[in-house]
Motif scaffolding. Structure first.
Motif, PDB file in Angstrom:
ATOM      1  N   THR A 287       0.841  -1.198   0.000  1.00 23.50           N
ATOM      2  CA  THR A 287       0.000   0.000   0.000  1.00 23.50           C
ATOM      3  C   THR A 287       0.873   1.244   0.000  1.00 23.50           C
ATOM      4  OG1 THR A 287      -1.822  -1.132   1.118  1.00 23.50           O
ATOM      5  CG2 THR A 287      -1.768   1.277   1.286  1.00 23.50           C
ATOM      6  N   ALA A 288       1.918   1.252   0.827  1.00 23.02           N
ATOM      7  CA  ALA A 288       2.831   2.398   0.883  1.00 23.02           C
ATOM      8  C   ALA A 288       3.469   2.648  -0.479  1.00 23.02           C
ATOM      9  CB  ALA A 288       3.914   2.158   1.937  1.00 23.02           C
ATOM     10  N   LYS A 289       3.896   1.596  -1.147  1.00 23.72           N
ATOM     11  CA  LYS A 289       4.527   1.741  -2.465  1.00 23.72           C
ATOM     12  C   LYS A 289       3.551   2.350  -3.465  1.00 23.72           C
ATOM     13  CE  LYS A 289       7.536   0.863  -5.778  1.00 23.72           C
ATOM     14  NZ  LYS A 289       7.705   2.100  -6.520  1.00 23.72           N
ATOM     15  N   ARG A 290       2.305   1.879  -3.462  1.00 21.24           N
ATOM     16  CA  ARG A 290       1.317   2.431  -4.389  1.00 21.24           C
ATOM     17  C   ARG A 290       1.062   3.907  -4.106  1.00 21.24           C
ATOM     18  NH1 ARG A 290      -1.126  -2.625  -3.349  1.00 21.24           N
ATOM     19  NH2 ARG A 290      -2.624  -1.676  -1.917  1.00 21.24           N
ATOM     20  N   LEU A 291       0.904   4.285  -2.840  1.00 19.57           N
ATOM     21  CA  LEU A 291       0.659   5.690  -2.498  1.00 19.57           C
ATOM     22  C   LEU A 291       1.847   6.566  -2.882  1.00 19.57           C
ATOM     23  CD1 LEU A 291      -1.116   5.199   0.941  1.00 19.57           C
ATOM     24  CD2 LEU A 291      -2.174   5.882  -1.225  1.00 19.57           C
ATOM     25  N   GLU A 292       3.057   6.034  -2.740  1.00 22.80           N
ATOM     26  CA  GLU A 292       4.246   6.771  -3.195  1.00 22.80           C
ATOM     27  C   GLU A 292       4.198   6.983  -4.704  1.00 22.80           C
ATOM     28  OE1 GLU A 292       7.916   5.679  -0.264  1.00 22.80           O
ATOM     29  OE2 GLU A 292       7.225   4.067  -1.567  1.00 22.80           O
ATOM     30  N   ASP A 293       3.878   5.919  -5.441  1.00 20.47           N
ATOM     31  CA  ASP A 293       3.835   5.995  -6.908  1.00 20.47           C
ATOM     32  C   ASP A 293       2.724   6.924  -7.393  1.00 20.47           C
ATOM     33  OD1 ASP A 293       5.913   4.162  -6.988  1.00 20.47           O
ATOM     34  OD2 ASP A 293       4.630   2.469  -7.546  1.00 20.47           O
ATOM     35  N   TRP A 294       1.547   6.818  -6.823  1.00 20.24           N
ATOM     36  CA  TRP A 294       0.395   7.590  -7.289  1.00 20.24           C
ATOM     37  C   TRP A 294       0.501   9.068  -6.947  1.00 20.24           C
ATOM     38  CZ3 TRP A 294      -3.522   3.817  -4.663  1.00 20.24           C
ATOM     39  CH2 TRP A 294      -3.593   2.630  -5.411  1.00 20.24           C
ATOM     40  N   PHE A 295       0.897   9.351  -5.701  1.00 21.09           N
ATOM     41  CA  PHE A 295       0.780  10.717  -5.195  1.00 21.09           C
ATOM     42  C   PHE A 295       2.109  11.385  -4.846  1.00 21.09           C
ATOM     43  CE2 PHE A 295      -3.195   8.493  -3.727  1.00 21.09           C
ATOM     44  CZ  PHE A 295      -3.999   8.986  -4.745  1.00 21.09           C
ATOM     45  N   GLY A 296       3.227  10.673  -5.030  1.00 22.56           N
ATOM     46  CA  GLY A 296       4.528  11.255  -4.705  1.00 22.56           C
ATOM     47  C   GLY A 296       4.771  11.369  -3.210  1.00 22.56           C
ATOM     48  N   TRP A 297       4.026  10.618  -2.416  1.00 21.61           N
ATOM     49  CA  TRP A 297       4.185  10.651  -0.972  1.00 21.61           C
ATOM     50  C   TRP A 297       5.396   9.826  -0.556  1.00 21.61           C
ATOM     51  CZ3 TRP A 297      -1.537   9.488   0.687  1.00 21.61           C
ATOM     52  CH2 TRP A 297      -2.341  10.582   0.347  1.00 21.61           C
TER      53      TRP A 297
ATOM     54  N   ASP B  43      -4.506  15.007 -14.393  1.00 20.11           N
ATOM     55  CA  ASP B  43      -4.279  14.163 -15.571  1.00 20.11           C
ATOM     56  C   ASP B  43      -3.040  13.289 -15.391  1.00 20.11           C
ATOM     57  OD1 ASP B  43      -6.546  15.162 -16.972  1.00 20.11           O
ATOM     58  OD2 ASP B  43      -5.385  16.922 -17.571  1.00 20.11           O
ATOM     59  N   ALA B  44      -1.948  13.860 -14.896  1.00 16.40           N
ATOM     60  CA  ALA B  44      -0.720  13.092 -14.665  1.00 16.40           C
ATOM     61  C   ALA B  44      -0.949  12.040 -13.580  1.00 16.40           C
ATOM     62  CB  ALA B  44       0.432  14.019 -14.285  1.00 16.40           C
ATOM     63  N   THR B  45      -1.698  12.390 -12.551  1.00 18.11           N
ATOM     64  CA  THR B  45      -1.999  11.433 -11.484  1.00 18.11           C
ATOM     65  C   THR B  45      -2.824  10.281 -12.023  1.00 18.11           C
ATOM     66  OG1 THR B  45      -1.941  13.202  -9.836  1.00 18.11           O
ATOM     67  CG2 THR B  45      -3.065  11.165  -9.210  1.00 18.11           C
TER      68      THR B  45
ATOM     69  N   GLU C 150      -2.884   9.146 -15.059  1.00 18.03           N
ATOM     70  CA  GLU C 150      -2.014   8.312 -15.907  1.00 18.03           C
ATOM     71  C   GLU C 150      -1.171   7.361 -15.065  1.00 18.03           C
ATOM     72  OE1 GLU C 150      -2.162   7.797 -19.179  1.00 18.03           O
ATOM     73  OE2 GLU C 150      -3.910   9.100 -19.005  1.00 18.03           O
ATOM     74  N   ARG C 151      -0.630   7.826 -13.938  1.00 25.66           N
ATOM     75  CA  ARG C 151       0.166   6.962 -13.051  1.00 25.66           C
ATOM     76  C   ARG C 151      -0.703   5.837 -12.489  1.00 25.66           C
ATOM     77  NH1 ARG C 151       2.246  11.984 -11.534  1.00 25.66           N
ATOM     78  NH2 ARG C 151       0.976  12.045  -9.635  1.00 25.66           N
ATOM     79  N   ILE C 152      -1.929   6.168 -12.110  1.00 28.93           N
ATOM     80  CA  ILE C 152      -2.834   5.165 -11.555  1.00 28.93           C
ATOM     81  C   ILE C 152      -3.195   4.139 -12.621  1.00 28.93           C
ATOM     82  CG2 ILE C 152      -5.183   4.855 -10.660  1.00 28.93           C
ATOM     83  CD1 ILE C 152      -4.664   7.658  -9.242  1.00 28.93           C
ATOM     84  N   LYS C 153      -3.530   4.590 -13.803  1.00 27.87           N
ATOM     85  CA  LYS C 153      -3.866   3.678 -14.911  1.00 27.87           C
ATOM     86  C   LYS C 153      -2.671   2.809 -15.304  1.00 27.87           C
ATOM     87  CE  LYS C 153      -7.536   6.037 -17.426  1.00 27.87           C
ATOM     88  NZ  LYS C 153      -7.798   6.805 -18.659  1.00 27.87           N
ATOM     89  N   ALA C 154      -1.464   3.385 -15.262  1.00 35.49           N
ATOM     90  CA  ALA C 154      -0.253   2.630 -15.616  1.00 35.49           C
ATOM     91  C   ALA C 154      -0.039   1.454 -14.668  1.00 35.49           C
ATOM     92  CB  ALA C 154       0.966   3.550 -15.610  1.00 35.49           C
ATOM     93  N   GLY C 155      -0.583   1.550 -13.458  1.00 36.77           N
ATOM     94  CA  GLY C 155      -0.503   0.456 -12.501  1.00 36.77           C
ATOM     95  C   GLY C 155      -1.580  -0.592 -12.694  1.00 36.77           C
ATOM     96  N   GLY C 156      -2.427  -0.405 -13.709  1.00 38.99           N
ATOM     97  CA  GLY C 156      -3.460  -1.388 -14.010  1.00 38.99           C
ATOM     98  C   GLY C 156      -4.802  -1.119 -13.345  1.00 38.99           C
ATOM     99  N   TYR C 157      -4.988   0.060 -12.795  1.00 33.75           N
ATOM    100  CA  TYR C 157      -6.235   0.394 -12.114  1.00 33.75           C
ATOM    101  C   TYR C 157      -7.179   1.114 -13.063  1.00 33.75           C
ATOM    102  CZ  TYR C 157      -3.471  -0.927  -8.163  1.00 33.75           C
ATOM    103  OH  TYR C 157      -2.678  -1.645  -7.313  1.00 33.75           O
TER     104      TYR C 157
END
Length: 121
Positions: free
Chosen positions: A11-21, A79-81, A83-90
């Motif tokens: 979950t932490a990895k996904r939140l980092e990837d999606w939102f730059g956290w 829009d960029a966010t 794209e990152r979410i979609k790139a992860g298959g969501y």
């Protein structure tokens, strides 16, 4: 916000990837569980996993007292966010423009619904 998840590290990895956290803290927590705090300088989400595998509920959160309906995250570039979410298959859904911003929704691996909002011009 503190949510129970199946894998706080993932979950932490996904939140980092999606939102730059970033992971602000991780460690042992309640009842032998594990918690990760993931966020920015002013706020975070705690992703908790108990020592035993968490149970999955079929309850509809919008009809459950205290139910978590969705997590809203404000971003500068929607829009960029997306794209990152979609790139992860969501898959994203329920896109909408409304005064004063834009939004869309998606569900993560644990069935947590996120609303992504931008108030940028």
């Amino acid at each position: 916000m503190n949510v129970t998840v199946s894998d706080p590290e993932a979950t932490a990895k996904r939140l980092e990837d999606w939102f730059g956290w970033k992971i602000r803290w991780k460690g042992a927590s309640l009842g032998g569980g594990t918690t990760y705090h993931i966020g920015n300088d002013t706020s975070y989400i705690a992703a908790y996993r108990p020592a035993d595998a968490p149970l999955r509920s079929n309850a509809v959160s919008y009809h459950t007292h205290g139910g978590l309906n969705h997590v809203a995250v404000v971003v500068d570039d929607i829009d960029a966010t997306e794209e990152r979410i979609k790139a992860g298959g969501y898959k994203t859904h329920n896109h909408g423009d409304y005064e004063p911003g834009r939004r869309f929704y998606f569900d993560d691996d644990d069935g947590i619904e996120f609303e992504v909002v931008s108030y940028a011009d």
